[in-house]
Design a protein around this motif. Structure first.
Motif, PDB file in Angstrom:
ATOM      1  N   UNK A 119       0.855  -1.174   0.000  1.00 13.64           N
ATOM      2  CA  UNK A 119       0.000   0.000   0.000  1.00 13.64           C
ATOM      3  C   UNK A 119       0.898   1.233   0.000  1.00 13.64           C
ATOM      4  N   UNK A 120       0.353   2.358  -0.448  1.00 17.72           N
ATOM      5  CA  UNK A 120       1.144   3.588  -0.433  1.00 17.72           C
ATOM      6  C   UNK A 120       0.226   4.788  -0.308  1.00 17.72           C
ATOM      7  N   UNK A 121       0.788   5.870   0.196  1.00 21.60           N
ATOM      8  CA  UNK A 121       0.076   7.140   0.250  1.00 21.60           C
ATOM      9  C   UNK A 121       1.085   8.261   0.083  1.00 21.60           C
ATOM     10  N   UNK A 122       0.616   9.386  -0.403  1.00 20.02           N
ATOM     11  CA  UNK A 122       1.517  10.503  -0.655  1.00 20.02           C
ATOM     12  C   UNK A 122       2.078  11.042   0.657  1.00 20.02           C
ATOM     13  N   UNK A 123       3.245  11.643   0.558  1.00 19.58           N
ATOM     14  CA  UNK A 123       3.914  12.203   1.724  1.00 19.58           C
ATOM     15  C   UNK A 123       4.177  13.688   1.491  1.00 19.58           C
ATOM     16  N   UNK A 128       6.831   8.640  -1.569  1.00 16.63           N
ATOM     17  CA  UNK A 128       5.570   8.250  -0.935  1.00 16.63           C
ATOM     18  C   UNK A 128       5.835   7.362   0.284  1.00 16.63           C
ATOM     19  N   UNK A 129       4.867   7.331   1.200  1.00 16.70           N
ATOM     20  CA  UNK A 129       4.928   6.401   2.322  1.00 16.70           C
ATOM     21  C   UNK A 129       4.463   5.039   1.806  1.00 16.70           C
ATOM     22  N   UNK A 130       5.355   4.065   1.850  1.00 19.54           N
ATOM     23  CA  UNK A 130       5.063   2.733   1.325  1.00 19.54           C
ATOM     24  C   UNK A 130       4.977   1.760   2.494  1.00 19.54           C
ATOM     25  N   UNK A 131       3.972   0.894   2.446  1.00 15.05           N
ATOM     26  CA  UNK A 131       3.784  -0.078   3.524  1.00 15.05           C
ATOM     27  C   UNK A 131       3.509  -1.456   2.933  1.00 15.05           C
ATOM     28  N   UNK A 132       4.213  -2.443   3.446  1.00 12.89           N
ATOM     29  CA  UNK A 132       3.989  -3.849   3.087  1.00 12.89           C
ATOM     30  C   UNK A 132       3.344  -4.537   4.292  1.00 12.89           C
TER      31      UNK A 132
END
Length: 258
Positions: A119-123, A128-132
């Protein structure tokens, strides 16, 4: 028919014969001049031809660099080539069992457990803030770029906000050794909720590792798990992700495997 030439005071050939063989019927001085000019022309032609012949004979061949033979490795089999050491490390190294190495869309490289979703969201700063996330939706690895001037400063600022979480318990906030040898700091804690998420009743164990990467920028690698996980489960997640992490658009050697 021969006629008497009053100018030369002698009998000579007819006019027709003189037209085709004029050089025979010139006076002596004219004949000498003709012979001299002919000799000069022949001499010049001879010199020119000689110079051309010598020049052609001695003309250098096009330059061809000498063939350099590579030194022979006594231990190498015939036809084998020696690979670049760094290239060999990159191709032979492998992550621990159950992990895979990914080239993220944000440009960085990382190793995460197989089958995790992204998943990711803008920073507001940097990538971007990336999350696994794992299948249980609790275990996860988060990656983003930080704006603070040092890793320690970034950890301290984060700890101020995290300390307000329900059930927050600090384990430590300290400078640590980063695999790259650069500055790094870490905040380890437990809490009953995560920042920005609705409390689910889970008891989280979090290690927030911030460091200066090979490109000179500072990043955060945060791993999340459950307090009920096996000992050092989150530490393994962090160590593996950090060992394989390479910042965006940077060349990094693969980590050495045990």
């Amino acid at each position: 028919m021969r006629v008497f030439d009053t100018e030369r005071q002698e009998w000579s050939a007819s006019r027709r014969e003189r037209l085709f063989h004029t050089e025979r019927y010139l006076d002596l001085s004219r004949q000498q001049a003709v012979f001299q000019r002919t000799a000069v022309v022949l001499a010049v032609c001879g010199v020119s031809f000689g110079a051309w012949a010598l020049g052609w004979k001695d003309e250098p061949q096009p330059y061809r660099p000498p063939v350099q033979e590579a030194p022979v490795d006594p231990g190498a089999s015939e036809g084998a080539t020696t690979a670049d050491p760094e290239q060999s490390a990159s191709t032979s190294a492998a992550p621990p069992a159950g992990y895979e190495v990914l080239d993220d869309a944000q440009g960085f490289r990382i190793a995460v457990p197989e089958g995790w979703t992204r998943r990711s969201q803008s920073s507001q700063f940097g990538i971007d803030i990336v999350e696994y996330r794992g299948p249980d939706d609790i275990r996860r690895i988060q990656v983003f770029q930080v704006m603070e001037a040092t890793a320690r400063e970034s950890v301290v600022e984060s700890q101020k906000a995290t300390s307000k979480l329900d059930g927050y318990q600090e384990i430590h906030v300290q400078d640590v050794t980063d695999p790259s040898g650069s500055e790094a700091a870490e905040h380890e804690y437990t809490a009953d909720e995560l920042s920005g998420e609705t409390a689910t009743g889970a008891n989280y164990h979090v290690i927030d590792h911030r460091f200066q990467a090979e490109d000179g920028e500072r990043y955060a690698l945060i791993v999340y798990g459950s307090q009920t996980d096996q000992a050092d489960a989150e530490r393994e997640l962090l160590d593996t992700a950090r060992a394989w992490f390479c910042p965006p658009y940077t060349q990094c050697a693969a980590p050495k495997t045990p």
